[in-house]
Write a protein that holds these residues in place. Structure first.
Motif, PDB file in Angstrom:
ATOM      1  N   LEU A  30      10.590   7.953  -8.469  1.00 43.18           N
ATOM      2  CA  LEU A  30       9.926   8.635  -7.552  1.00 43.18           C
ATOM      3  C   LEU A  30      10.543   9.090  -6.256  1.00 43.18           C
ATOM      4  CD1 LEU A  30       6.631   6.116  -8.270  1.00 43.18           C
ATOM      5  CD2 LEU A  30       7.090   8.671  -8.989  1.00 43.18           C
ATOM      6  N   GLY A  31      11.802   8.651  -5.923  1.00 45.49           N
ATOM      7  CA  GLY A  31      12.370   8.872  -4.784  1.00 45.49           C
ATOM      8  C   GLY A  31      12.039   7.946  -3.530  1.00 45.49           C
ATOM      9  N   VAL A  32      11.467   6.645  -4.088  1.00 45.36           N
ATOM     10  CA  VAL A  32      11.414   5.685  -3.243  1.00 45.36           C
ATOM     11  C   VAL A  32      12.442   4.642  -2.847  1.00 45.36           C
ATOM     12  CG1 VAL A  32       9.734   3.603  -2.381  1.00 45.36           C
ATOM     13  CG2 VAL A  32       8.973   5.751  -3.596  1.00 45.36           C
ATOM     14  N   ASP A  33      13.050   4.825  -1.750  1.00 43.46           N
ATOM     15  CA  ASP A  33      14.345   3.988  -1.307  1.00 43.46           C
ATOM     16  C   ASP A  33      13.941   2.472  -0.971  1.00 43.46           C
ATOM     17  OD1 ASP A  33      16.052   6.090  -2.172  1.00 43.46           O
ATOM     18  OD2 ASP A  33      15.973   6.894  -0.310  1.00 43.46           O
ATOM     19  N   GLU A  34      13.033   2.451  -0.243  1.00 45.50           N
ATOM     20  CA  GLU A  34      12.571   1.210   0.509  1.00 45.50           C
ATOM     21  C   GLU A  34      10.938   1.002   0.462  1.00 45.50           C
ATOM     22  OE1 GLU A  34      12.879   1.680   5.073  1.00 45.50           O
ATOM     23  OE2 GLU A  34      15.091   1.715   3.975  1.00 45.50           O
ATOM     24  N   ARG A  35      10.492  -0.194   0.618  1.00 42.22           N
ATOM     25  CA  ARG A  35       9.206  -0.509   0.555  1.00 42.22           C
ATOM     26  C   ARG A  35       8.747  -0.427   2.028  1.00 42.22           C
ATOM     27  NH1 ARG A  35       5.268  -3.964   1.726  1.00 42.22           N
ATOM     28  NH2 ARG A  35       3.531  -4.351   0.097  1.00 42.22           N
ATOM     29  N   PRO A  36       7.711   0.515   2.549  1.00 42.74           N
ATOM     30  CA  PRO A  36       7.235   0.505   3.909  1.00 42.74           C
ATOM     31  C   PRO A  36       6.543  -0.629   4.065  1.00 42.74           C
ATOM     32  CG  PRO A  36       5.873   2.077   2.321  1.00 42.74           C
ATOM     33  CD  PRO A  36       7.128   1.370   1.602  1.00 42.74           C
ATOM     34  N   VAL A  37       6.282  -0.776   5.353  1.00 37.61           N
ATOM     35  CA  VAL A  37       5.576  -1.938   6.005  1.00 37.61           C
ATOM     36  C   VAL A  37       4.178  -1.248   6.599  1.00 37.61           C
ATOM     37  CG1 VAL A  37       5.090  -3.788   7.789  1.00 37.61           C
ATOM     38  CG2 VAL A  37       7.428  -3.217   6.659  1.00 37.61           C
ATOM     39  N   PHE A  38       3.154  -1.613   5.929  1.00 37.39           N
ATOM     40  CA  PHE A  38       1.840  -1.092   6.417  1.00 37.39           C
ATOM     41  C   PHE A  38       1.262  -1.752   7.565  1.00 37.39           C
ATOM     42  CE2 PHE A  38       2.131  -0.589   1.650  1.00 37.39           C
ATOM     43  CZ  PHE A  38       1.830   0.876   1.681  1.00 37.39           C
ATOM     44  N   ALA A  39       0.735  -0.900   8.339  1.00 39.32           N
ATOM     45  CA  ALA A  39       0.268  -1.599   9.787  1.00 39.32           C
ATOM     46  C   ALA A  39      -0.817  -2.883   9.543  1.00 39.32           C
ATOM     47  CB  ALA A  39      -0.705  -0.401  10.457  1.00 39.32           C
ATOM     48  N   ASP A  40      -1.572  -2.824   8.528  1.00 38.93           N
ATOM     49  CA  ASP A  40      -2.548  -4.004   8.158  1.00 38.93           C
ATOM     50  C   ASP A  40      -1.769  -5.171   7.932  1.00 38.93           C
ATOM     51  OD1 ASP A  40      -2.160  -2.705   5.739  1.00 38.93           O
ATOM     52  OD2 ASP A  40      -4.022  -3.264   4.859  1.00 38.93           O
ATOM     53  N   GLU A  41      -0.708  -5.095   7.141  1.00 40.81           N
ATOM     54  CA  GLU A  41       0.261  -6.206   6.860  1.00 40.81           C
ATOM     55  C   GLU A  41       0.751  -6.688   7.962  1.00 40.81           C
ATOM     56  OE1 GLU A  41       3.053  -4.261   4.069  1.00 40.81           O
ATOM     57  OE2 GLU A  41       1.974  -4.807   2.300  1.00 40.81           O
ATOM     58  N   THR A  49      -1.930   5.135  -6.043  1.00 35.12           N
ATOM     59  CA  THR A  49      -1.757   5.329  -4.508  1.00 35.12           C
ATOM     60  C   THR A  49      -0.157   4.692  -4.232  1.00 35.12           C
ATOM     61  OG1 THR A  49      -2.712   3.221  -4.104  1.00 35.12           O
ATOM     62  CG2 THR A  49      -4.033   5.258  -4.341  1.00 35.12           C
ATOM     63  N   PHE A  50       0.074   4.887  -2.981  1.00 34.36           N
ATOM     64  CA  PHE A  50       1.452   4.313  -2.461  1.00 34.36           C
ATOM     65  C   PHE A  50       1.168   2.815  -2.519  1.00 34.36           C
ATOM     66  CE2 PHE A  50       2.315   8.549  -0.604  1.00 34.36           C
ATOM     67  CZ  PHE A  50       3.456   8.805  -1.300  1.00 34.36           C
ATOM     68  N   ARG A  51      -0.145   2.319  -1.754  1.00 39.95           N
ATOM     69  CA  ARG A  51       0.058   0.962  -1.943  1.00 39.95           C
ATOM     70  C   ARG A  51      -0.102   0.267  -3.372  1.00 39.95           C
ATOM     71  NH1 ARG A  51      -1.613  -2.881   1.640  1.00 39.95           N
ATOM     72  NH2 ARG A  51      -1.870  -1.037   3.197  1.00 39.95           N
ATOM     73  N   GLU A  52      -0.721   0.839  -4.518  1.00 40.59           N
ATOM     74  CA  GLU A  52      -0.516   0.355  -5.741  1.00 40.59           C
ATOM     75  C   GLU A  52       0.717   0.243  -6.276  1.00 40.59           C
ATOM     76  OE1 GLU A  52      -4.839   1.628  -7.673  1.00 40.59           O
ATOM     77  OE2 GLU A  52      -3.252   3.440  -7.284  1.00 40.59           O
ATOM     78  N   ILE A  53       1.560   1.298  -5.949  1.00 46.35           N
ATOM     79  CA  ILE A  53       2.955   1.550  -6.430  1.00 46.35           C
ATOM     80  C   ILE A  53       3.776   0.318  -5.825  1.00 46.35           C
ATOM     81  CG2 ILE A  53       5.127   2.660  -6.243  1.00 46.35           C
ATOM     82  CD1 ILE A  53       3.459   5.578  -6.564  1.00 46.35           C
ATOM     83  N   PHE A  54       3.698  -0.161  -4.516  1.00 49.40           N
ATOM     84  CA  PHE A  54       4.300  -1.081  -3.795  1.00 49.40           C
ATOM     85  C   PHE A  54       4.007  -2.392  -4.258  1.00 49.40           C
ATOM     86  CE2 PHE A  54       5.121   2.567  -0.883  1.00 49.40           C
ATOM     87  CZ  PHE A  54       6.366   2.907  -1.465  1.00 49.40           C
ATOM     88  N   ASP A  55       2.675  -2.509  -4.783  1.00 52.64           N
ATOM     89  CA  ASP A  55       2.227  -3.818  -5.321  1.00 52.64           C
ATOM     90  C   ASP A  55       2.557  -4.144  -6.709  1.00 52.64           C
ATOM     91  OD1 ASP A  55       1.386  -4.677  -2.699  1.00 52.64           O
ATOM     92  OD2 ASP A  55      -0.595  -3.801  -2.895  1.00 52.64           O
ATOM     93  N   LEU A  56       3.470  -3.211  -7.306  1.00 56.55           N
ATOM     94  CA  LEU A  56       3.622  -3.604  -8.722  1.00 56.55           C
ATOM     95  C   LEU A  56       4.464  -4.740  -9.077  1.00 56.55           C
ATOM     96  CD1 LEU A  56       4.398   0.128  -9.694  1.00 56.55           C
ATOM     97  CD2 LEU A  56       2.285  -1.043 -10.367  1.00 56.55           C
TER      98      LEU A  56
END
Length: 90
Positions: free
Chosen positions: A68-79, A10-17
């Protein structure tokens, strides 16, 4: 009998690597099985560079995100609600 297809990350799993991941995790990020990942490495066509560490392959997370084409880490609302993202805006 074939193994079931891996569940993509998931996106969240990818950004927590962590800084680097094993080949199984990188393959999951691309939605492929480990066997396919090894075949692509042997052919020199895996979607991002891999590092050989002993008998294992590692993938730098920055290379994985770039592929994967991800340039920056998004900020999630719950964060934001938890205050974890406040340092990004200070």
């Amino acid at each position: 009998m074939t193994a079931p297809a891996p569940t993509p990350l998931t996106f969240r799993e990818i950004f927590d690597l962590p800084v680097s991941v094993d080949l199984r995790t990188a393959a999951r990020a691309f939605g492929m099985c480990l066997g396919t990942a090894y075949r692509l490495i042997a052919l020199g066509t895996f979607p991002c560079p891999t590092l050989r560490v002993g008998h294992r392959h590692r993938v730098l997370t920055t290379d994985l995100l770039r592929a994967l084409g991800v340039d920056e880490r998004p900020v999630f609302a719950d964060e934001i609600a938890d205050g974890a993202a406040l340092t990004l805006f200070d």
